[in-house]
Scaffold this motif. Structure first.
Motif, PDB file in Angstrom:
ATOM      1  N   LYS A  84       2.058  -7.631  13.643  1.00 30.21           N
ATOM      2  CA  LYS A  84       2.227  -8.291  14.946  1.00 30.21           C
ATOM      3  C   LYS A  84       1.544  -7.473  16.042  1.00 30.21           C
ATOM      4  N   ASN A  85       1.712  -6.170  16.006  1.00 33.59           N
ATOM      5  CA  ASN A  85       1.072  -5.286  16.975  1.00 33.59           C
ATOM      6  C   ASN A  85      -0.449  -5.327  16.836  1.00 33.59           C
ATOM      7  N   ARG A  86      -0.917  -5.293  15.609  1.00 32.16           N
ATOM      8  CA  ARG A  86      -2.362  -5.348  15.334  1.00 32.16           C
ATOM      9  C   ARG A  86      -2.960  -6.652  15.832  1.00 32.16           C
ATOM     10  N   ASP A  87      -2.312  -7.761  15.518  1.00 33.93           N
ATOM     11  CA  ASP A  87      -2.815  -9.076  15.911  1.00 33.93           C
ATOM     12  C   ASP A  87      -2.648  -9.341  17.400  1.00 33.93           C
ATOM     13  N   GLY A  88      -1.827  -8.549  18.059  1.00 32.68           N
ATOM     14  CA  GLY A  88      -1.616  -8.693  19.493  1.00 32.68           C
ATOM     15  C   GLY A  88      -2.649  -7.946  20.321  1.00 32.68           C
ATOM     16  N   GLY A  89      -3.704  -7.498  19.699  1.00 34.56           N
ATOM     17  CA  GLY A  89      -4.778  -6.842  20.447  1.00 34.56           C
ATOM     18  C   GLY A  89      -4.874  -5.346  20.245  1.00 34.56           C
ATOM     19  N   ASN A  90      -4.198  -4.820  19.229  1.00 27.96           N
ATOM     20  CA  ASN A  90      -4.211  -3.380  18.973  1.00 27.96           C
ATOM     21  C   ASN A  90      -4.641  -3.119  17.525  1.00 27.96           C
ATOM     22  N   PRO A  91      -5.900  -3.440  17.178  1.00 27.09           N
ATOM     23  CA  PRO A  91      -6.337  -3.265  15.786  1.00 27.09           C
ATOM     24  C   PRO A  91      -6.414  -1.789  15.398  1.00 27.09           C
ATOM     25  N   PHE A  92      -6.427  -1.549  14.123  1.00 25.81           N
ATOM     26  CA  PHE A  92      -6.595  -0.194  13.606  1.00 25.81           C
ATOM     27  C   PHE A  92      -8.078   0.159  13.723  1.00 25.81           C
ATOM     28  N   LEU A  93      -8.397   1.224  14.438  1.00 22.91           N
ATOM     29  CA  LEU A  93      -9.787   1.620  14.621  1.00 22.91           C
ATOM     30  C   LEU A  93     -10.272   2.540  13.515  1.00 22.91           C
ATOM     31  N   ASP A 130      -5.000   5.487  11.631  1.00 24.46           N
ATOM     32  CA  ASP A 130      -4.143   4.803  12.605  1.00 24.46           C
ATOM     33  C   ASP A 130      -2.931   4.151  11.951  1.00 24.46           C
ATOM     34  N   LEU A 131      -3.114   3.606  10.770  1.00 21.72           N
ATOM     35  CA  LEU A 131      -2.001   2.958  10.071  1.00 21.72           C
ATOM     36  C   LEU A 131      -0.898   3.964   9.768  1.00 21.72           C
ATOM     37  N   ALA A 132      -1.259   5.084   9.188  1.00 21.08           N
ATOM     38  CA  ALA A 132      -0.265   6.101   8.839  1.00 21.08           C
ATOM     39  C   ALA A 132       0.402   6.667  10.092  1.00 21.08           C
ATOM     40  N   THR A 133      -0.369   6.850  11.156  1.00 17.06           N
ATOM     41  CA  THR A 133       0.176   7.391  12.402  1.00 17.06           C
ATOM     42  C   THR A 133       1.189   6.435  13.022  1.00 17.06           C
ATOM     43  N   ARG A 134       0.836   5.162  13.113  1.00 24.22           N
ATOM     44  CA  ARG A 134       1.728   4.175  13.736  1.00 24.22           C
ATOM     45  C   ARG A 134       2.998   3.961  12.920  1.00 24.22           C
ATOM     46  N   ALA A 135       2.867   4.026  11.613  1.00 22.50           N
ATOM     47  CA  ALA A 135       4.019   3.757  10.742  1.00 22.50           C
ATOM     48  C   ALA A 135       4.794   5.017  10.388  1.00 22.50           C
ATOM     49  N   GLY A 136       4.245   6.189  10.721  1.00 21.90           N
ATOM     50  CA  GLY A 136       4.913   7.431  10.369  1.00 21.90           C
ATOM     51  C   GLY A 136       4.888   7.695   8.877  1.00 21.90           C
ATOM     52  N   LEU A 139       0.818  -1.222   0.000  1.00 27.69           N
ATOM     53  CA  LEU A 139       0.000   0.000   0.000  1.00 27.69           C
ATOM     54  C   LEU A 139       0.846   1.263   0.000  1.00 27.69           C
ATOM     55  N   PHE A 140       2.059   1.173   0.522  1.00 28.38           N
ATOM     56  CA  PHE A 140       2.939   2.333   0.645  1.00 28.38           C
ATOM     57  C   PHE A 140       4.307   1.993   0.067  1.00 28.38           C
ATOM     58  N   THR A 141       4.849   2.855  -0.754  1.00 31.52           N
ATOM     59  CA  THR A 141       6.147   2.598  -1.353  1.00 31.52           C
ATOM     60  C   THR A 141       7.269   2.656  -0.323  1.00 31.52           C
ATOM     61  N   ASN A 142       7.073   3.413   0.758  1.00 38.06           N
ATOM     62  CA  ASN A 142       8.141   3.559   1.751  1.00 38.06           C
ATOM     63  C   ASN A 142       7.898   2.746   3.024  1.00 38.06           C
ATOM     64  N   LEU A 143       7.028   1.729   2.970  1.00 36.55           N
ATOM     65  CA  LEU A 143       6.803   0.838   4.115  1.00 36.55           C
ATOM     66  C   LEU A 143       7.552  -0.466   3.859  1.00 36.55           C
ATOM     67  N   SER A 144       8.592  -0.700   4.635  1.00 40.91           N
ATOM     68  CA  SER A 144       9.412  -1.897   4.444  1.00 40.91           C
ATOM     69  C   SER A 144       8.660  -3.143   4.906  1.00 40.91           C
ATOM     70  N   PRO A 145       9.012  -4.301   4.360  1.00 47.36           N
ATOM     71  CA  PRO A 145       8.390  -5.547   4.820  1.00 47.36           C
ATOM     72  C   PRO A 145       8.580  -5.785   6.318  1.00 47.36           C
ATOM     73  N   SER A 146       9.724  -5.409   6.870  1.00 47.45           N
ATOM     74  CA  SER A 146       9.954  -5.622   8.309  1.00 47.45           C
ATOM     75  C   SER A 146       9.063  -4.703   9.152  1.00 47.45           C
ATOM     76  N   MET A 147       8.858  -3.464   8.703  1.00 48.38           N
ATOM     77  CA  MET A 147       7.962  -2.554   9.414  1.00 48.38           C
ATOM     78  C   MET A 147       6.520  -3.042   9.300  1.00 48.38           C
ATOM     79  N   ALA A 148       6.138  -3.545   8.119  1.00 50.08           N
ATOM     80  CA  ALA A 148       4.790  -4.088   7.938  1.00 50.08           C
ATOM     81  C   ALA A 148       4.575  -5.292   8.848  1.00 50.08           C
ATOM     82  N   GLU A 149       5.605  -6.124   8.977  1.00 48.78           N
ATOM     83  CA  GLU A 149       5.531  -7.292   9.871  1.00 48.78           C
ATOM     84  C   GLU A 149       5.313  -6.844  11.317  1.00 48.78           C
ATOM     85  N   ALA A 150       6.019  -5.803  11.740  1.00 46.66           N
ATOM     86  CA  ALA A 150       5.864  -5.284  13.102  1.00 46.66           C
ATOM     87  C   ALA A 150       4.467  -4.705  13.321  1.00 46.66           C
ATOM     88  N   LEU A 151       3.948  -4.003  12.323  1.00 46.81           N
ATOM     89  CA  LEU A 151       2.590  -3.456  12.424  1.00 46.81           C
ATOM     90  C   LEU A 151       1.548  -4.562  12.536  1.00 46.81           C
TER      91      LEU A 151
END
Length: 102
Positions: free
Chosen positions: A29-38, A42-48, A15-27
């Motif tokens: 993991k965080n989402r699936d750990g109980g912190n979904p995007f409301l 939220d996606l842009a904010t968390r990923a900067g 979805l984003f040209t400047n979102l690395s696969p490792s950053m997407a993986e971290a997002l």
């Protein structure tokens, strides 16, 4: 649109040209750990990141793939269907397509 609460990290990074696969993986993991995007922001904010192009993603889904299996004695039937459910419409789900017996 892609549901950012259910997609995998590769789809998320596409979805984003400047979102690395490792950053997407971290997002993810965080989402699936109980912190979904409301909300989509939220996606842009968390990923900067800035916003994705157009209406490419959302935090909810209108299409659902349903798989089912039924058994009666020795008989067995498996099938799939794609359902469309419009949010807040009060209308029942529509079958977009369904497969024959698998």
């Amino acid at each position: 649109p892609v549901n950012i609460n259910t997609c995998g990290p590769l789809v998320l990074s596409a979805l984003f040209t400047n979102l690395s696969p490792s950053m997407a993986e971290a997002l993810v993991k965080n989402r699936d750990g109980g912190n979904p995007f409301l909300k989509t922001e939220d996606l842009a904010t968390r990923a900067g990141l800035g916003q994705a192009q157009g209406d490419m993603y959302d935090v909810r889904t209108e299409y659902f793939l349903v798989e089912f299996e039924a058994r009666f004695g020795r008989l067995e039937r498996r099938s799939q269907a794609l359902l469309y459910l419009q949010h807040n419409s009060g209308k029942p789900a529509k079958i977009v397509w369904r497969s024959a017996q698998l």
